[in-house]
Motif scaffolding. Structure first.
Motif, PDB file in Angstrom:
ATOM      1  N   ASN A  47     -18.901 -12.391  11.011  1.00  0.00           N
ATOM      2  CA  ASN A  47     -19.429 -11.430  10.119  1.00  0.00           C
ATOM      3  C   ASN A  47     -18.454 -10.628   9.374  1.00  0.00           C
ATOM      4  N   ALA A  48     -16.982 -11.154   9.215  1.00  0.00           N
ATOM      5  CA  ALA A  48     -15.863 -10.727   8.623  1.00  0.00           C
ATOM      6  C   ALA A  48     -15.367 -11.287   7.598  1.00  0.00           C
ATOM      7  N   TYR A  49     -14.820 -10.843   6.493  1.00  0.00           N
ATOM      8  CA  TYR A  49     -14.343 -11.649   5.242  1.00  0.00           C
ATOM      9  C   TYR A  49     -12.879 -10.834   4.703  1.00  0.00           C
ATOM     10  N   ARG A  50     -12.119 -11.607   4.324  1.00  0.00           N
ATOM     11  CA  ARG A  50     -10.993 -10.873   3.490  1.00  0.00           C
ATOM     12  C   ARG A  50     -11.013 -11.340   2.295  1.00  0.00           C
ATOM     13  N   ILE A  51     -10.649 -10.474   1.108  1.00  0.00           N
ATOM     14  CA  ILE A  51     -10.389 -11.032  -0.126  1.00  0.00           C
ATOM     15  C   ILE A  51      -9.139 -10.541  -0.485  1.00  0.00           C
ATOM     16  N   ALA A 112      -8.583  -1.480   2.521  1.00  0.00           N
ATOM     17  CA  ALA A 112      -7.736  -2.249   2.059  1.00  0.00           C
ATOM     18  C   ALA A 112      -6.389  -1.761   2.101  1.00  0.00           C
ATOM     19  N   VAL A 113      -5.475  -3.159   2.010  1.00  0.00           N
ATOM     20  CA  VAL A 113      -4.110  -2.817   2.213  1.00  0.00           C
ATOM     21  C   VAL A 113      -3.300  -3.528   1.222  1.00  0.00           C
ATOM     22  N   HIS A 114      -2.008  -3.034   0.837  1.00  0.00           N
ATOM     23  CA  HIS A 114      -1.433  -3.471  -0.135  1.00  0.00           C
ATOM     24  C   HIS A 114      -0.042  -3.557   0.241  1.00  0.00           C
ATOM     25  N   GLU A 115       0.299  -4.841   0.318  1.00  0.00           N
ATOM     26  CA  GLU A 115       1.446  -5.351   0.984  1.00  0.00           C
ATOM     27  C   GLU A 115       2.211  -6.641   0.624  1.00  0.00           C
ATOM     28  N   ASN A 116       3.409  -6.705   0.250  1.00  0.00           N
ATOM     29  CA  ASN A 116       3.997  -7.835  -0.428  1.00  0.00           C
ATOM     30  C   ASN A 116       3.352  -8.470  -1.587  1.00  0.00           C
ATOM     31  N   GLY A 117       3.017  -7.603  -2.499  1.00  0.00           N
ATOM     32  CA  GLY A 117       2.436  -7.979  -3.971  1.00  0.00           C
ATOM     33  C   GLY A 117       1.035  -8.636  -3.620  1.00  0.00           C
ATOM     34  N   MET A 118       0.443  -8.312  -2.482  1.00  0.00           N
ATOM     35  CA  MET A 118      -1.009  -8.707  -2.243  1.00  0.00           C
ATOM     36  C   MET A 118      -1.794  -7.497  -1.922  1.00  0.00           C
ATOM     37  N   LEU A 119      -3.023  -7.580  -2.307  1.00  0.00           N
ATOM     38  CA  LEU A 119      -4.140  -6.591  -2.151  1.00  0.00           C
ATOM     39  C   LEU A 119      -5.120  -7.280  -1.193  1.00  0.00           C
ATOM     40  N   HIS A 120      -5.123  -6.717  -0.022  1.00  0.00           N
ATOM     41  CA  HIS A 120      -5.996  -7.261   0.875  1.00  0.00           C
ATOM     42  C   HIS A 120      -7.154  -6.203   1.275  1.00  0.00           C
ATOM     43  N   ILE A 121      -8.393  -6.890   0.832  1.00  0.00           N
ATOM     44  CA  ILE A 121      -9.687  -6.085   1.127  1.00  0.00           C
ATOM     45  C   ILE A 121     -10.459  -6.515   2.147  1.00  0.00           C
ATOM     46  N   ASP A 122     -10.835  -5.966   3.230  1.00  0.00           N
ATOM     47  CA  ASP A 122     -11.595  -6.315   4.408  1.00  0.00           C
ATOM     48  C   ASP A 122     -12.798  -5.983   4.265  1.00  0.00           C
ATOM     49  N   LEU A 123     -13.892  -6.893   4.553  1.00  0.00           N
ATOM     50  CA  LEU A 123     -15.439  -6.603   4.277  1.00  0.00           C
ATOM     51  C   LEU A 123     -16.098  -6.866   5.694  1.00  0.00           C
ATOM     52  N   LEU A 124     -16.965  -6.116   6.007  1.00  0.00           N
ATOM     53  CA  LEU A 124     -17.796  -6.677   7.262  1.00  0.00           C
ATOM     54  C   LEU A 124     -19.340  -6.777   6.751  1.00  0.00           C
ATOM     55  N   ARG A 125     -20.053  -7.578   7.402  1.00  0.00           N
ATOM     56  CA  ARG A 125     -21.334  -7.860   7.315  1.00  0.00           C
ATOM     57  C   ARG A 125     -22.073  -7.190   8.511  1.00  0.00           C
ATOM     58  N   GLU A 126     -23.122  -6.141   8.411  1.00  0.00           N
ATOM     59  CA  GLU A 126     -23.576  -5.453   9.430  1.00  0.00           C
ATOM     60  C   GLU A 126     -25.189  -5.534   9.249  1.00  0.00           C
TER      61      GLU A 126
END
Length: 151
Positions: A47-51, A112-126
């Motif tokens: 139930n978890a995703y990352r963009i 959301a985390v910004h590291e090494n030129g990448m923006l990581h957005i974590d999502l959760l389906r509840e």
């Protein structure tokens, strides 16, 4: 360019207007805007995703992540650089962008985390308890006894 008429879908279904609107939006979307910036969508758990979006050249202050009901909007606006530079080759695009992602019901952004030129957005389906599948017990039917009047 192909054009599809979704009117029959609207006439033959009830409650699926969001899906039809999403299909209509995807089919009319400009192809060029869909490629910048490059991004990945991965499933990290049941139930978890990352963009993950490539945002080279942007600082955390120049990026914005906002969830509006079932839509995730990621924006970037580069601050004006007044420094005079002479580029021999300029391959890092730092143009402003707005990227929209349609989220399913009950999906929320957890961080959301910004590291090494990448923006990581974590999502959760509840999924709420009321909407989760539940097992229904099957019982044996009891014979019905009819009592006769003996009076």
């Amino acid at each position: 360019m192909r054009s599809y008429d979704l009117a029959p879908l609207y006439r033959a279904t009830v409650g699926f207007d969001r899906m039809a609107d999403l299909l209509d939006r995807v089919m009319t979307q400009d192809v060029g805007s869909a490629t910048y910036p490059p991004y990945n969508i991965e499933k990290t758990d049941e139930n978890a995703y990352r963009i993950s979006i490539a945002v080279a050249g942007f600082t955390e202050a120049e990026l914005g992540v906002e969830q509006r009901e079932t839509e995730l909007v990621v924006t970037a606006r580069k601050a004006r650089d007044e420094t005079a530079r002479t580029y021999l080759h300029r391959g890092i695009a730092t143009r402003a962008f707005e990227k929209r992602f349609q989220l399913a019901d009950h999906v929320r952004v957890t961080g959301a985390v910004h590291e090494n030129g990448m923006l990581h957005i974590d999502l959760l389906r509840e999924v709420p308890e009321a909407l989760k599948p539940r097992q229904i017990e099957i019982t044996r039917a009891r014979p019905q006894v009819i009592e006769a009047d003996t009076a």
